[in-house]
Design a protein around this motif. Structure first.
Motif, short mmCIF file in Angstrom:
data_model
loop_
_atom_site.label_atom_id
_atom_site.label_comp_id
_atom_site.label_asym_id
_atom_site.label_seq_id
_atom_site.Cartn_x
_atom_site.Cartn_y
_atom_site.Cartn_z
N ILE A 1 0.84 -1.20 0.00
CA ILE A 1 0.00 0.00 0.00
C ILE A 1 0.88 1.25 0.00
O ILE A 1 0.62 2.21 -0.73
CB ILE A 1 -0.94 -0.01 1.22
N TRP A 2 1.94 1.24 0.82
CA TRP A 2 2.86 2.38 0.83
C TRP A 2 3.49 2.56 -0.56
O TRP A 2 3.60 3.69 -1.05
CB TRP A 2 3.97 2.14 1.86
N LEU A 3 3.88 1.46 -1.19
CA LEU A 3 4.50 1.54 -2.52
C LEU A 3 3.54 2.12 -3.54
O LEU A 3 3.92 2.93 -4.39
CB LEU A 3 4.98 0.16 -2.95
N ALA A 4 2.27 1.71 -3.47
CA ALA A 4 1.27 2.25 -4.38
C ALA A 4 1.10 3.75 -4.19
O ALA A 4 1.01 4.52 -5.16
CB ALA A 4 -0.07 1.53 -4.18
N SER A 5 1.05 4.19 -2.93
CA SER A 5 0.91 5.61 -2.64
C SER A 5 2.11 6.39 -3.14
O SER A 5 1.97 7.42 -3.82
CB SER A 5 0.74 5.82 -1.13
N ASP A 6 3.32 5.90 -2.84
CA ASP A 6 4.53 6.61 -3.23
C ASP A 6 4.72 6.61 -4.75
O ASP A 6 5.21 7.58 -5.32
CB ASP A 6 5.73 5.96 -2.55
N THR A 7 4.31 5.53 -5.40
CA THR A 7 4.44 5.44 -6.86
C THR A 7 3.48 6.41 -7.54
O THR A 7 3.84 7.06 -8.54
CB THR A 7 4.18 4.01 -7.34
N PHE B 1 -4.85 11.83 -6.07
CA PHE B 1 -6.01 11.24 -5.39
C PHE B 1 -5.72 9.80 -4.98
O PHE B 1 -6.02 9.39 -3.86
CB PHE B 1 -7.24 11.29 -6.30
N VAL B 2 -5.11 9.03 -5.89
CA VAL B 2 -4.75 7.65 -5.58
C VAL B 2 -3.73 7.61 -4.44
O VAL B 2 -3.83 6.78 -3.52
CB VAL B 2 -4.20 6.94 -6.83
N ALA B 3 -2.75 8.52 -4.48
CA ALA B 3 -1.75 8.57 -3.41
C ALA B 3 -2.40 8.85 -2.06
O ALA B 3 -2.05 8.24 -1.05
CB ALA B 3 -0.70 9.63 -3.73
N ARG C 1 3.78 10.70 10.33
CA ARG C 1 4.22 10.79 8.94
C ARG C 1 3.14 10.35 7.96
O ARG C 1 3.00 10.93 6.88
CB ARG C 1 5.50 9.97 8.76
N ILE C 2 2.40 9.34 8.29
CA ILE C 2 1.35 8.87 7.37
C ILE C 2 0.24 9.92 7.27
O ILE C 2 -0.33 10.13 6.19
CB ILE C 2 0.82 7.50 7.81
N ASP C 3 -0.05 10.59 8.37
CA ASP C 3 -1.03 11.68 8.31
C ASP C 3 -0.54 12.80 7.39
O ASP C 3 -1.32 13.39 6.63
CB ASP C 3 -1.28 12.25 9.70
N LEU C 4 0.77 13.09 7.44
CA LEU C 4 1.33 14.10 6.55
C LEU C 4 1.24 13.66 5.09
O LEU C 4 1.04 14.49 4.19
CB LEU C 4 2.78 14.38 6.92
N MET C 5 1.39 12.36 4.83
CA MET C 5 1.22 11.85 3.47
C MET C 5 -0.18 12.15 2.95
O MET C 5 -0.38 12.56 1.81
CB MET C 5 1.48 10.34 3.43
N ILE C 6 -1.19 11.95 3.81
CA ILE C 6 -2.58 12.19 3.42
C ILE C 6 -2.80 13.67 3.13
O ILE C 6 -3.36 14.05 2.10
CB ILE C 6 -3.53 11.69 4.52
N VAL C 7 -2.34 14.53 4.05
CA VAL C 7 -2.52 15.97 3.88
C VAL C 7 -1.80 16.44 2.62
O VAL C 7 -2.35 17.24 1.83
CB VAL C 7 -1.99 16.72 5.11
N GLY C 8 -0.58 15.95 2.40
CA GLY C 8 0.17 16.35 1.21
C GLY C 8 -0.52 15.95 -0.07
O GLY C 8 -0.53 16.71 -1.05
N SER C 9 -1.13 14.77 -0.09
CA SER C 9 -1.83 14.32 -1.29
C SER C 9 -3.09 15.15 -1.53
O SER C 9 -3.41 15.49 -2.68
CB SER C 9 -2.19 12.84 -1.16
#
Length: 431
Positions: free
Chosen positions: A18-24, A183-185, A78-86
């Motif tokens: 799931i992390w790889l899909a988000s980062d990709t 959006f996918v990220a 950090r994962i919350d920051l990933m969501i906000v950044g996306s």
């Protein structure tokens, strides 16, 4: 412990996938925009100088905001920051799409869009890069980084053709694709957060190897200084950064010199782009091999071999000026680079305590990126003053200096195989 070190263990980890899909998805959005911005800038302004200002402003914004991103990644989940950044990426990409549809792309709007998107990347991408430490065990980190290298090579290979296809439809198509990717990220980052909320606790609480978490520094500046100071004080990491910075300057200047020389010799942009894709395909092959090398050979030995191969290739380029000969030489030069990057980044992730990982990541990124703007200057002025062969010899000298730095660095030479990284890093924790 045994099952964590099996080559297939990463692909059996839902959280890693799931992390790889988000980062990709995030990486594809960046690749598309990185391809489109220079061309859109030239189309809109018809002025290379103005296009250069747009690109340079974005680079400066990313470097500056990466420092802020490192601080945020160590202060917050950090994962919350990933969501906000996306989510912010969706808004910015959507706004870019609207501007393109309204035929409102100008020098000013492109400049603002590039700076804002680069700043978003600087602030939030560090969190995504650092979050992998919470997902992948230390004894599989090298293979995770090797997989990332393969993914990055594939994005580099696909970004140009896909970006060209979308750009042929219009700038709005690039914006729409970026919006979808962001959006996918965001959706996959949300799945990661929902799947294991405890993994998103503040990073300082996750690191038990350093004992009690230190008191929070009084200011963002002191936090940033702590990250740089810690990184540069580690013999096994500080020397690596200097080596990487020098090879980045030398090898990227060599590639830029070759591209400029091909353009001056009258070769078409299509041919040059095709050559770049061919080299990217070879690097993708190296990334596929990297997961087999990292668990079997010491990271230090891989690094020295990769640096030496790049140096030899740069020297050979002095006497090769035919396009497909250049592909062969560059392809051989970059074959070990994915394994080198996987080993260095993997050990870096294992050796850095989680409470400092965001700041250390941003510090390493700034130092590595700091030399890249000099590469076009070395190539441009070198060609004017020294010619192609002379400039490439200067580049080869820089690459040779990186090899000398690596060979002379006992801590780097001693970097072991992936399974022993955590044990090796503990030797330096009291330093």
């Amino acid at each position: 412990m045994t099952t964590a070190t099996t080559p297939s263990s990463l692909w059996r980890s839902p959280r890693y996938l799931i992390w790889l899909a988000s980062d990709t998805s995030k990486g594809l959005a960046a690749a598309l925009f990185g391809f489109a911005v220079p061309l859109l800038a030239l189309i809109v302004t018809d002025d290379p100088a103005q296009a250069g200002i747009i690109g340079g402003a974005g680079m400066v914004a990313k470097v500056v905001f990466t420092l802020a991103g490192g601080i945020l990644a160590d202060r917050h989940a950090r994962i919350d920051l990933m969501i906000v950044g996306s989510l912010l990426g969706v808004l910015l990409a959507g706004a870019f799409t609207v501007l393109a549809l309204a035929d409102a792309l100008t020098f000013t709007t492109l400049l603002i869009a590039n700076v804002l998107l680069a700043a978003r990347s600087g602030v939030f991408d560090v969190a995504g890069e650092s979050a992998i430490k919470e997902i992948v065990p230390d004894d599989a980190m090298g293979r995770a980084q090797a997989a990332n290298q393969g993914r990055d090579a594939a994005l580099q290979l696909a970004g140009g053709p896909l970006g060209g296809l979308l750009l042929s439809l219009g700038g709005w198509a690039i914006g729409a694709a970026m919006t979808l990717c962001q959006f996918v990220a965001g959706a996959t980052a949300w799945m990661l957060r929902r799947g294991e909320p405890a993994a998103s606790d503040p990073p300082a609480e996750l690191d038990d190897r350093e004992g009690d978490a230190p008191a929070t520094p009084a200011s963002a500046w002191s936090e940033l200084r702590e990250g740089f100071s810690w990184l540069l004080s580690r013999p096994d990491l500080g020397g690596v950064l200097l080596t990487v910075t020098v090879i980045n300057l030398g090898f990227n200047a060599a590639i830029t010199t070759v591209i400029y020389a091909l353009q001056q010799a009258g070769h078409s942009e299509v041919l040059i782009g095709t050559l770049g894709a061919a080299v990217g395909a070879i690097m993708l092959g190296g990334a596929i091999v990297a997961p087999l090398l990292v668990p079997r050979f010491g990271a230090g030995a891989i690094a020295i071999a990769g640096l030496a191969t790049a140096t030899v290739g740069t020297v050979v380029l002095c006497w090769v000026d035919q396009p497909w000969g250049i592909v062969a030489v560059l392809g051989a030069s970059v074959l070990l680079l994915p394994a080198l990057n996987a080993g260095m980044m993997g050990y870096f992730m294992v050796a850095t305590p989680s409470r400092l990982l965001g700041r250390a990541n941003s510090a390493a990124g700034v130092l590595a990126m700091g030399a890249l703007p000099l590469a076009p200057l070395v190539a441009g002025f070198g060609l004017a003053w020294l010619g192609r062969e002379g400039t490439l010899l200067v580049c080869a000298g820089l690459c040779l200096a990186s090899v000398a730095l690596a060979v002379g660095n006992r801590a780097l030479r001693a970097l072991p195989v992936e399974s022993r990284w955590a044990e090796h890093a503990k030797r330096y924790e009291s330093a």
